[in-house]
Design a protein around this motif. Sequence first.
Motif, PDB file in Angstrom:
ATOM      1  N   PHE A 163      34.833 -39.361 -69.293  1.00 14.04           N
ATOM      2  CA  PHE A 163      33.452 -39.631 -69.688  1.00 14.04           C
ATOM      3  C   PHE A 163      33.251 -38.952 -71.030  1.00 14.04           C
ATOM      4  O   PHE A 163      33.230 -37.724 -71.094  1.00 14.04           O
ATOM      5  CB  PHE A 163      32.466 -39.079 -68.670  1.00 14.04           C
ATOM      6  CG  PHE A 163      32.554 -39.747 -67.336  1.00 14.04           C
ATOM      7  CD1 PHE A 163      32.030 -41.012 -67.140  1.00 14.04           C
ATOM      8  CD2 PHE A 163      33.167 -39.107 -66.267  1.00 14.04           C
ATOM      9  CE1 PHE A 163      32.106 -41.635 -65.908  1.00 14.04           C
ATOM     10  CE2 PHE A 163      33.246 -39.724 -65.030  1.00 14.04           C
ATOM     11  CZ  PHE A 163      32.722 -40.989 -64.849  1.00 14.04           C
ATOM     12  N   ILE A 202      35.069 -35.706 -71.790  1.00 10.51           N
ATOM     13  CA  ILE A 202      35.504 -35.009 -70.578  1.00 10.51           C
ATOM     14  C   ILE A 202      36.484 -35.859 -69.797  1.00 10.51           C
ATOM     15  O   ILE A 202      36.176 -36.983 -69.400  1.00 10.51           O
ATOM     16  CB  ILE A 202      34.288 -34.683 -69.681  1.00 10.51           C
ATOM     17  CG1 ILE A 202      33.328 -33.765 -70.427  1.00 10.51           C
ATOM     18  CG2 ILE A 202      34.741 -34.044 -68.377  1.00 10.51           C
ATOM     19  CD1 ILE A 202      31.989 -33.622 -69.737  1.00 10.51           C
ATOM     20  N   GLY A 219      36.380 -32.947 -60.582  1.00 12.78           N
ATOM     21  CA  GLY A 219      36.660 -34.386 -60.547  1.00 12.78           C
ATOM     22  C   GLY A 219      36.752 -34.987 -59.156  1.00 12.78           C
ATOM     23  O   GLY A 219      37.161 -36.141 -59.017  1.00 12.78           O
ATOM     24  N   GLU A 234      31.058 -33.912 -49.300  1.00  3.50           N
ATOM     25  CA  GLU A 234      30.271 -32.735 -48.892  1.00  3.50           C
ATOM     26  C   GLU A 234      29.214 -33.115 -47.860  1.00  3.50           C
ATOM     27  O   GLU A 234      28.039 -32.793 -48.010  1.00  3.50           O
ATOM     28  CB  GLU A 234      29.622 -32.082 -50.123  1.00  3.50           C
ATOM     29  CG  GLU A 234      30.677 -31.576 -51.105  1.00  3.50           C
ATOM     30  CD  GLU A 234      30.083 -30.748 -52.237  1.00  3.50           C
ATOM     31  OE1 GLU A 234      29.032 -30.126 -52.010  1.00  3.50           O
ATOM     32  OE2 GLU A 234      30.692 -30.719 -53.319  1.00  3.50           O
ATOM     33  N   HIS A 251      33.493 -27.822 -49.558  1.00  8.68           N
ATOM     34  CA  HIS A 251      33.587 -26.484 -50.137  1.00  8.68           C
ATOM     35  C   HIS A 251      33.767 -25.427 -49.052  1.00  8.68           C
ATOM     36  O   HIS A 251      34.148 -24.298 -49.324  1.00  8.68           O
ATOM     37  CB  HIS A 251      32.340 -26.153 -50.971  1.00  8.68           C
ATOM     38  CG  HIS A 251      32.331 -26.831 -52.310  1.00  8.68           C
ATOM     39  ND1 HIS A 251      33.290 -26.591 -53.266  1.00  8.68           N
ATOM     40  CD2 HIS A 251      31.500 -27.748 -52.850  1.00  8.68           C
ATOM     41  CE1 HIS A 251      33.032 -27.329 -54.344  1.00  8.68           C
ATOM     42  NE2 HIS A 251      31.957 -28.045 -54.103  1.00  8.68           N
TER      43      HIS A 251
HETATM   44  N1  LIG Z   1      28.728 -40.619 -64.806  1.00  8.30           N
HETATM   45  C1  LIG Z   1      29.196 -39.562 -65.509  1.00  8.30           C
HETATM   46  N2  LIG Z   1      28.917 -39.468 -66.819  1.00  8.30           N
HETATM   47  C2  LIG Z   1      29.372 -38.415 -67.531  1.00  8.30           C
HETATM   48  N3  LIG Z   1      30.088 -37.417 -67.017  1.00  8.30           N
HETATM   49  C3  LIG Z   1      30.391 -37.455 -65.708  1.00  8.30           C
HETATM   50  C4  LIG Z   1      29.959 -38.525 -64.884  1.00  8.30           C
HETATM   51  N4  LIG Z   1      30.401 -38.308 -63.627  1.00  8.30           N
HETATM   52  C5  LIG Z   1      31.081 -37.141 -63.670  1.00  8.30           C
HETATM   53  N5  LIG Z   1      31.081 -36.624 -64.906  1.00  8.30           N
HETATM   54  C6  LIG Z   1      31.756 -35.380 -65.340  1.00  8.30           C
HETATM   55  O1  LIG Z   1      33.043 -35.381 -64.802  1.00  8.30           O
HETATM   56  C7  LIG Z   1      33.397 -34.089 -64.354  1.00  8.30           C
HETATM   57  C8  LIG Z   1      33.780 -34.128 -62.913  1.00  8.30           C
HETATM   58  O2  LIG Z   1      32.607 -34.340 -62.131  1.00  8.30           O
HETATM   59  P1  LIG Z   1      32.644 -34.552 -60.559  1.00  8.30           P
HETATM   60  O3  LIG Z   1      31.277 -34.875 -60.133  1.00  8.30           O
HETATM   61  O4  LIG Z   1      33.708 -35.493 -60.218  1.00  8.30           O
HETATM   62  O5  LIG Z   1      33.041 -33.094 -60.050  1.00  8.30           O
HETATM   63  P2  LIG Z   1      33.153 -32.527 -58.560  1.00  8.30           P
HETATM   64  O6  LIG Z   1      34.539 -32.017 -58.402  1.00  8.30           O
HETATM   65  O7  LIG Z   1      32.676 -33.503 -57.603  1.00  8.30           O
HETATM   66  O8  LIG Z   1      32.171 -31.277 -58.632  1.00  8.30           O
HETATM   67  P3  LIG Z   1      31.164 -30.685 -57.522  1.00  8.30           P
HETATM   68  O9  LIG Z   1      31.977 -29.819 -56.627  1.00  8.30           O
HETATM   69  O10 LIG Z   1      30.204 -29.877 -58.322  1.00  8.30           O
HETATM   70  O11 LIG Z   1      30.542 -31.809 -56.834  1.00  8.30           O
HETATM   71  C9  LIG Z   1      32.212 -33.194 -64.655  1.00  8.30           C
HETATM   72  O12 LIG Z   1      32.461 -32.526 -65.869  1.00  8.30           O
HETATM   73  C10 LIG Z   1      31.070 -34.160 -64.805  1.00  8.30           C
HETATM   74  O13 LIG Z   1      30.119 -33.664 -65.698  1.00  8.30           O
END
Ligand SMILES: Nc1ncnc2c1ncn2[C@@H]1O[C@H](COP(=O)(O)OP(=O)(O)OP(=O)(O)O)[C@@H](O)[C@H]1O
Lengths: 331, 236
Positions: B13, B16, B41, B160, B192
């Motif tokens: 994204f 990132i 991620g 979760e 978690h």
């Molecule tokens: N639609 C989107 N647009 C921009 N960035 C995104 C989008 N979805 C996820 N990201 C980015 O991708 C990365 C991974 O996010 P993700 O939600 O997959 O993490 P996660 O492992 O589920 O975290 P958490 O435990 O907090 O839920 C983060 O940096 C997030 O900001």
Amino acid sequence: MSAAIPRITLAVLGLAVLASLPYLLDPYWLRIATGILMWAGLACAWNIIGGYGGYISFGHSAFFGIGAYAAGILMGARYGLPFGVALLVGMVAASIVAALIGWPTLRLRGAYFAIATWAFAEMLLQLATILEITGGTAGLTLPPLLDERFFFYAMLVAAVVTYGASYVLLERSRFGYRLKAVRDSEVAAESLGINTTLVKIQAFVLSAAIPAVFGGIYAYWITFINPTSVLGADITDQMVVMVLLGGLGHFWGPAIGAVSMYLVNRLIWTQWANTTAYIAILGAVIAVVVLFLPDGLVSLWPGTRRLRLVRALARQVGRQAPRTGAAEEKP
Amino acid sequence: MSVLELDQVSRAFGGIQAVDGVSLTVAPGEIVGIIGPNGSGKSTLFNLITGVYRPDTGRVLFQSLDITGWRPYRIARLGVGRTFQIPTLFQHLTAYENLLAAAVEGDWRHAPRRAEEVLRLLTLDHVRDERADNLSGGQQKLLELGRVLMRSPSLILLDEVTAGVHPRLREVILDAVRELRDAGTTFLVIEHDMELVRTICDRIVVMDFGQVVATGTFDEIAADPHVMEAYLGRGV
Ligand SMILES: Nc1ncnc2c1ncn2[C@@H]1O[C@H](COP(=O)(O)OP(=O)(O)OP(=O)(O)O)[C@@H](O)[C@H]1O
Ligand SMILES: [Mg+2]
């Protein structure tokens, strides 16, 4: 089950009262009743995509106009086709047009759809003023049928079919659940196997086919149509405001809105013989509804569920957020 | 045959790299836990599997069928069910209607009875006719799970699902998961809560910065230095 029997009794009673109106009302009030039936049907149609689907159409006058012009052209001297055929053609034409507009725009979020429908209706209005087949600004004249009862019954049948079909499709079937699911969360709906694009197009087509029928009946009733009388943006405005006033997304909202708005409209007309005040009242009604009565007049009835859709939709149209989902980035 | 196979799946994204070359094979009836710090991620991976996002590169195979780039509803219809980290309920519908809406592409005739069963199972029967957005956070999580239970997916992704849910109801969720697993359902579970991961998962995948940094049983990954670094080195 116990509630079902009185409900059917009520429906039959209501229909009997409506059906006997031509024998109870004088010609002036019969015309008003005919107009109310038409607007109740139009508002109900708009509510399908706007209230149940959550997509605001600012171009519904186009479908009314397509039906009206189908009648004007096909029943005129050149073709002389029967009324029923003209209605059918108008309905089919409006459905096809809706599918064509909906196909690209309903994949996007609401703001794009609102703008696209508005632009299309404007375009159609301009087109009707220059085309020869529509008679340009001069309009078209239909063969007169001076039978007020016939038009009352035509509107009554169309309105009853509209409400009946809406009730079955939106309140009593999977289609209604699909549509409401799409309105509330497209991502969740897709995750449950719902083809959101298809559902939205189906709803829009249904919502467009109905006004075409009313447009056809209206043209035959009034016997004379021109671009502003059947394609004007005020036709859409009225549908929208009637639904908002009655209750967005509620089954009886459009009917209640149509009755009250149409009566107010006529009252102002007979008092001051102008419609400028009416436009101011439209604006005021929107403000009051959004601020104080988000579920419209129908919510004054005890036990009505609070949907609070108006604010959600206002936010959605104001925001340009594309939908999250794969459709926006399809290969 | 594997239920799910990810082959070098990546998605960025902007700047990132949310998911970075993830490969993973899930066998039928397995419960695979996915853990990792915030932003590693995990949820994005779920969105790539379910078609919400399209991978930039890599392939997703469901029961050997290449579903890369398919629309979410088509993937769902193959038998994939999921919950969302942030509940995405049909807010204007009641709890009961949310469950019915989950069955529109499935067994509609038995949906009313099934919905009542699911409400009872998740102890939501007393809020049956409440609007979804009037429910508490924990109840919303349960209702999300309920929607999945209304269908009969062969692969279920839970993001979760127990977060913010009362401990007694966690047991209810875990019982439901075990029961489905015994009937052959495969699970991918983002969690978690390590205790929960330990008790329920057959295998654990650890993610960090979009990559899989470790995989194995709970005891194996607990002894893995990468995991220590991901969890303890930077603090969770
Ligand atoms: N639609 C989107 N647009 C921009 N960035 C995104 C989008 N979805 C996820 N990201 C980015 O991708 C990365 C991974 O996010 P993700 O939600 O997959 O993490 P996660 O492992 O589920 O975290 P958490 O435990 O907090 O839920 C983060 O940096 C997030 O900001
Ligand atoms: Mg997440």
